[in-house]
Write an enzyme that holds these catalytic residues in place. Structure first.
Site, PDB file in Angstrom:
ATOM      1  N   GLY A  18      -9.300   1.111  11.177  1.00 57.62           N
ATOM      2  CA  GLY A  18     -10.750   1.327  11.330  1.00 57.62           C
ATOM      3  C   GLY A  18     -11.326   0.791  12.625  1.00 57.62           C
ATOM      4  O   GLY A  18     -12.451   1.137  12.988  1.00 57.62           O
ATOM      5  N   THR A  19     -10.558  -0.050  13.343  1.00 56.62           N
ATOM      6  CA  THR A  19     -11.062  -0.575  14.621  1.00 56.62           C
ATOM      7  C   THR A  19     -10.425   0.155  15.797  1.00 56.62           C
ATOM      8  O   THR A  19     -10.706  -0.163  16.952  1.00 56.62           O
ATOM      9  CB  THR A  19     -10.702  -2.074  14.747  1.00 56.62           C
ATOM     10  N   ASP A  21      -8.955   3.423  18.326  1.00 56.67           N
ATOM     11  CA  ASP A  21      -9.621   4.387  19.216  1.00 56.67           C
ATOM     12  C   ASP A  21     -10.138   5.621  18.459  1.00 56.67           C
ATOM     13  O   ASP A  21     -11.304   6.012  18.602  1.00 56.67           O
ATOM     14  CB  ASP A  21      -8.596   4.809  20.291  1.00 56.67           C
ATOM     15  N   ARG A  51      -5.303  -5.236  10.997  1.00 58.59           N
ATOM     16  CA  ARG A  51      -4.745  -6.596  10.931  1.00 58.59           C
ATOM     17  C   ARG A  51      -5.661  -7.652  11.533  1.00 58.59           C
ATOM     18  O   ARG A  51      -5.628  -8.802  11.133  1.00 58.59           O
ATOM     19  CB  ARG A  51      -3.420  -6.643  11.720  1.00 58.59           C
ATOM     20  N   HIS A 178      -7.247  18.872  13.769  1.00 53.60           N
ATOM     21  CA  HIS A 178      -8.704  18.998  13.917  1.00 53.60           C
ATOM     22  C   HIS A 178      -9.124  20.368  14.455  1.00 53.60           C
ATOM     23  O   HIS A 178     -10.271  20.754  14.325  1.00 53.60           O
ATOM     24  CB  HIS A 178      -9.301  17.854  14.742  1.00 53.60           C
ATOM     25  N   HIS A 240      -1.457  22.630  17.134  1.00 49.06           N
ATOM     26  CA  HIS A 240      -2.726  23.334  17.338  1.00 49.06           C
ATOM     27  C   HIS A 240      -2.545  24.826  17.638  1.00 49.06           C
ATOM     28  O   HIS A 240      -3.162  25.681  17.009  1.00 49.06           O
ATOM     29  CB  HIS A 240      -3.525  22.710  18.488  1.00 49.06           C
ATOM     30  N   LYS A 331      -2.344  20.610  31.064  1.00 55.60           N
ATOM     31  CA  LYS A 331      -3.263  19.571  31.543  1.00 55.60           C
ATOM     32  C   LYS A 331      -3.534  19.810  33.024  1.00 55.60           C
ATOM     33  O   LYS A 331      -2.754  20.456  33.709  1.00 55.60           O
ATOM     34  CB  LYS A 331      -2.624  18.198  31.357  1.00 55.60           C
TER      35      LYS A 331
HETATM   36  P1  NAP Z   1      -5.082   2.636  18.208  1.00 51.70           P
HETATM   37  O1  NAP Z   1      -6.299   2.683  19.057  1.00 51.70           O
HETATM   38  O2  NAP Z   1      -3.860   1.964  18.736  1.00 51.70           O
HETATM   39  O3  NAP Z   1      -5.504   1.939  16.833  1.00 51.70           O
HETATM   40  C1  NAP Z   1      -4.573   1.569  15.869  1.00 51.70           C
HETATM   41  C2  NAP Z   1      -5.285   0.904  14.713  1.00 51.70           C
HETATM   42  O4  NAP Z   1      -4.313   0.541  13.733  1.00 51.70           O
HETATM   43  C3  NAP Z   1      -6.033  -0.357  15.079  1.00 51.70           C
HETATM   44  O5  NAP Z   1      -7.203  -0.458  14.306  1.00 51.70           O
HETATM   45  C4  NAP Z   1      -5.041  -1.454  14.696  1.00 51.70           C
HETATM   46  O6  NAP Z   1      -5.739  -2.637  14.474  1.00 51.70           O
HETATM   47  C5  NAP Z   1      -4.456  -0.852  13.416  1.00 51.70           C
HETATM   48  N1  NAP Z   1      -3.125  -1.358  13.083  1.00 51.70           N
HETATM   49  C6  NAP Z   1      -2.052  -1.475  13.901  1.00 51.70           C
HETATM   50  N2  NAP Z   1      -1.000  -1.998  13.213  1.00 51.70           N
HETATM   51  C7  NAP Z   1      -1.424  -2.216  11.948  1.00 51.70           C
HETATM   52  C8  NAP Z   1      -0.820  -2.744  10.790  1.00 51.70           C
HETATM   53  N3  NAP Z   1       0.455  -3.197  10.784  1.00 51.70           N
HETATM   54  N4  NAP Z   1      -1.544  -2.824   9.663  1.00 51.70           N
HETATM   55  C9  NAP Z   1      -2.838  -2.399   9.620  1.00 51.70           C
HETATM   56  N5  NAP Z   1      -3.466  -1.896  10.703  1.00 51.70           N
HETATM   57  C10 NAP Z   1      -2.775  -1.802  11.853  1.00 51.70           C
HETATM   58  O7  NAP Z   1      -4.606   4.089  17.770  1.00 51.70           O
HETATM   59  P2  NAP Z   1      -5.488   5.431  17.694  1.00 51.70           P
HETATM   60  O8  NAP Z   1      -5.518   6.031  19.056  1.00 51.70           O
HETATM   61  O9  NAP Z   1      -6.761   5.144  17.014  1.00 51.70           O
HETATM   62  O10 NAP Z   1      -4.555   6.370  16.814  1.00 51.70           O
HETATM   63  C11 NAP Z   1      -4.472   6.241  15.411  1.00 51.70           C
HETATM   64  C12 NAP Z   1      -3.705   7.445  14.862  1.00 51.70           C
HETATM   65  O11 NAP Z   1      -4.414   8.632  15.174  1.00 51.70           O
HETATM   66  C13 NAP Z   1      -2.314   7.637  15.452  1.00 51.70           C
HETATM   67  O12 NAP Z   1      -1.470   8.208  14.477  1.00 51.70           O
HETATM   68  C14 NAP Z   1      -2.548   8.662  16.564  1.00 51.70           C
HETATM   69  O13 NAP Z   1      -1.379   9.410  16.846  1.00 51.70           O
HETATM   70  C15 NAP Z   1      -3.594   9.541  15.893  1.00 51.70           C
HETATM   71  N6  NAP Z   1      -4.445  10.275  16.827  1.00 51.70           N
HETATM   72  C16 NAP Z   1      -5.223   9.618  17.722  1.00 51.70           C
HETATM   73  C17 NAP Z   1      -6.044  10.348  18.574  1.00 51.70           C
HETATM   74  C18 NAP Z   1      -6.955   9.659  19.547  1.00 51.70           C
HETATM   75  O14 NAP Z   1      -7.699  10.368  20.235  1.00 51.70           O
HETATM   76  N7  NAP Z   1      -6.953   8.350  19.640  1.00 51.70           N
HETATM   77  C19 NAP Z   1      -6.041  11.764  18.520  1.00 51.70           C
HETATM   78  C20 NAP Z   1      -5.233  12.406  17.584  1.00 51.70           C
HETATM   79  C21 NAP Z   1      -4.441  11.645  16.740  1.00 51.70           C
HETATM   80  P3  NAP Z   1      -4.978  -4.075  14.503  1.00 51.70           P
HETATM   81  O15 NAP Z   1      -4.175  -4.107  15.735  1.00 51.70           O
HETATM   82  O16 NAP Z   1      -6.102  -5.053  14.423  1.00 51.70           O
HETATM   83  O17 NAP Z   1      -4.146  -4.114  13.279  1.00 51.70           O
END
Ligand code: NAP
Length: 484
Positions: A18-19, A21, A51, A178, A240, A331
């Site tokens: 939840g925190t 990106d 976490r 999406h 997609h 890209k």
């Molecule tokens: P991110 O910014 O690295 O965030 C990861 C999140 O997971 C953080 O809140 C982190 O918080 C938490 N986390 C990491 N390890 C954990 C654990 N062991 N237990 C509980 N929480 C944990 O990643 P993101 O970019 O948001 O991507 C999340 C997912 O969405 C991925 O599968 C990615 O492939 C997919 N996705 C992302 C995007 C995008 O635009 N960002 C687009 C399409 C798909 P803590 O470190 O505090 O635990």
């Protein structure tokens, strides 16, 4: 034209990660917009889980900042943000350990819809599914939402499916793409199956070919190292573009219901002919005076990963025998533009003679920017001087057609999350669809890896590699211009 908002039933939604990106950019601002639209019950709760150590108040401030940064400013009303934040909670949970799970269990209410959004790395999906069950948090009615990438090949996708299936039934699993949540993509189905005009022409007898383009202007930037392990085929085509291909090519489902639609999409993927190496062009963007090349961005000076791909594919069935489908994505191209274009054949005989030129209808479906559809039709050029023909667009821009409500066009994530709460899986990928898509793409990737294929360089902010243009040129066709 006021859009109708039907409130959903009361729910608890846990966002693991939840925190992160994605949660901050898309999921939480999207939920805030649904709250402002009056779709979220006042009692519904959103529980952030990760976490890092935060209390609920700190989490609310993280979300407040995210809403302000990532929502259109006119939607950011301090009073409404404050009311929305009151519906949020935070729990510190480790997907890989035992910390926090009993706290999470204590927070969950009985008698409401329970959904769990896995917005974390895919390597944690199995751990989350297992702990949700072993701590008695999720029940047989609960829903889980999983993000892309869903595997990086058939083997890993099967393993992920297997890990989730140990604890959840397929009817509980919502795999997000999406693109399927975009207004135009759903409109594509409405236009195809809600009108009698198009469907009789929707086949190889009348359609010359179909082009699907998803072009971006951004490079891989800071994600270079991550992107280099996937490339355009895994990152964009397997999910997609294939989903768009399925929707444009599928047979009419008997009902607009999740399995009827997904059965038809699966048949399209299974009917795809194998692609030969001369049906593929892979490219990498070059440097400009001020900006790095793909290889510099990726951190690997010898990277063979593609930042662009163009494909020619065919569907072996009665409807599409002989009609090529051209797919391209990349890209650092000249414009950010995504569209599907149905290129119809010329009229079989021109009564206006050779000098009137060739005029074929084109139905273009724009996914971004400016979602909408355009049908290119031929008319007489106004004024005296004989019968001169010109092509004009019959335009249906959603922004114009919907007037002030256009601003309210729901973002893909908002719509999809509300579908999860409603329990509607139509716009989510089924496990067998994802596996079938990998089963088609895996041999292509293996074959270029075995050949040691090197992607062709293309100028940044161009239309892509020369060979992609040649692929169509050899067949007397041209790509549509990439423009916003
Ligand atoms: P991110 O910014 O690295 O965030 C990861 C999140 O997971 C953080 O809140 C982190 O918080 C938490 N986390 C990491 N390890 C954990 C654990 N062991 N237990 C509980 N929480 C944990 O990643 P993101 O970019 O948001 O991507 C999340 C997912 O969405 C991925 O599968 C990615 O492939 C997919 N996705 C992302 C995007 C995008 O635009 N960002 C687009 C399409 C798909 P803590 O470190 O505090 O635990």
């Amino acid at each position: 034209m006021a859009s109708r908002v039907i409130p959903v039933d009361d729910f608890d939604l846990v966002i693991f990660g939840g925190t992160g990106d994605l949660a901050r950019r898309k999921i939480l601002p999207g939920l805030y917009r649904r709250f402002c639209a009056g779709q979220m019950p006042e009692t519904a709760r959103i529980i952030g889980a990760a976490r890092s150590e935060h209390d609920t108040e700190e989490f609310r401030q993280i979300v407040r900042a995210a809403i302000i940064e990532f929502s259109a400013t006119h939607t950011c009303d301090e009073g409404q943000i404050g009311a929305f934040l009151k519906q949020l909670e935070y729990v510190q949970v480790d997907a890989r350990g035992d910390q926090g799970w009993t706290d999470l269990k204590a927070l969950m209410r009985d008698g409401v819809i329970k959904s769990y959004y896995f917005s974390v790395a895919p390597s944690l999906f199995g751990d989350l599914a297992e702990r949700l069950m072993s701590f008695g948090i999720a029940d047989r009615e609960a829903r889980i939402v999983v993000e892309k990438p869903f595997g990086r090949d058939l083997g890993s996708a099967r393993k992920l499916n297997g890990d989730l299936a140990k604890h959840f039934d397929e009817t509980q699993i919502y795999r997000i793409d999406h693109y399927l949540g975009k207004e135009t993509v759903q409109n594509l189905m409405a236009v195809r199956f809600g009108n009698i005009l198009f469907e009789p022409l929707w086949n190889s007898q009348y359609v010359d070919h179909i082009q699907i383009t998803v072009a971006e202007t951004v490079g891989v930037g800071g994600r270079g190292e991550y992107y280099d392990k996937s490339g355009a085929m895994r990152d964009m085509v397997q999910n997609h573009l294939m989903q768009l291909l399925c929707l444009i090519a599928m047979e009419p489902p008997s009902r607009f219901d999740p399995d009827a639609v997904r059965d038809e999409k699966l048949k399209v993927i299974r009917a795809l002919e194998p692609v030969e190496h001369h049906d593929i062009v892979r490219g990498q963007y070059d440097s400009t005076e001020d900006e790095p090349s793909y290889r510099e961005d990726s951190g690997d000076p010898r990277s063979h990963t593609e930042s662009f791909i163009a494909l020619r594919c065919k569907i072996s069935n009665w409807r599409w025998a002989g009609t090529p489908f051209y797919l391209r994505t990349g890209k650092k191209l000249k414009a950010r533009a995504s569209e599907i274009a149905v290129m119809f054949k010329d009229a079989p005989h021109s009564i206006f003679g050779e000098e009137a030129g060739r005029h074929a209808n084109v139905l273009s479906i724009r996914l971004q920017p400016n979602e909408g559809m355009t049908l290119k039709v031929t008319i007489k050029e106004p004024g005296p001087g004989g019968m001169r023909l010109i092509d004009v667009p019959l335009d249906m821009s959603f922004a114009e057609a919907l007037g002030e409500d256009a601003e309210e066009i729901t973002d893909a994530y908002e719509r999809l999350i509300m579908d999860v709460i409603r329990g509607n899986q139509t716009l989510f990928m089924r496990g067998d669809e994802v596996e079938a898509a990998w089963a088609w793409t895996d041999p292509l990737i293996e074959s270029w890896e075995k050949r040691g294929d090197v992607p062709q360089l293309y100028d940044a902010y161009s239309s892509g590699p020369e060979d992609a243009a040649m692929m169509l040129h050899q067949e007397g066709r041209r790509w549509r211009e990439i423009k916003e």
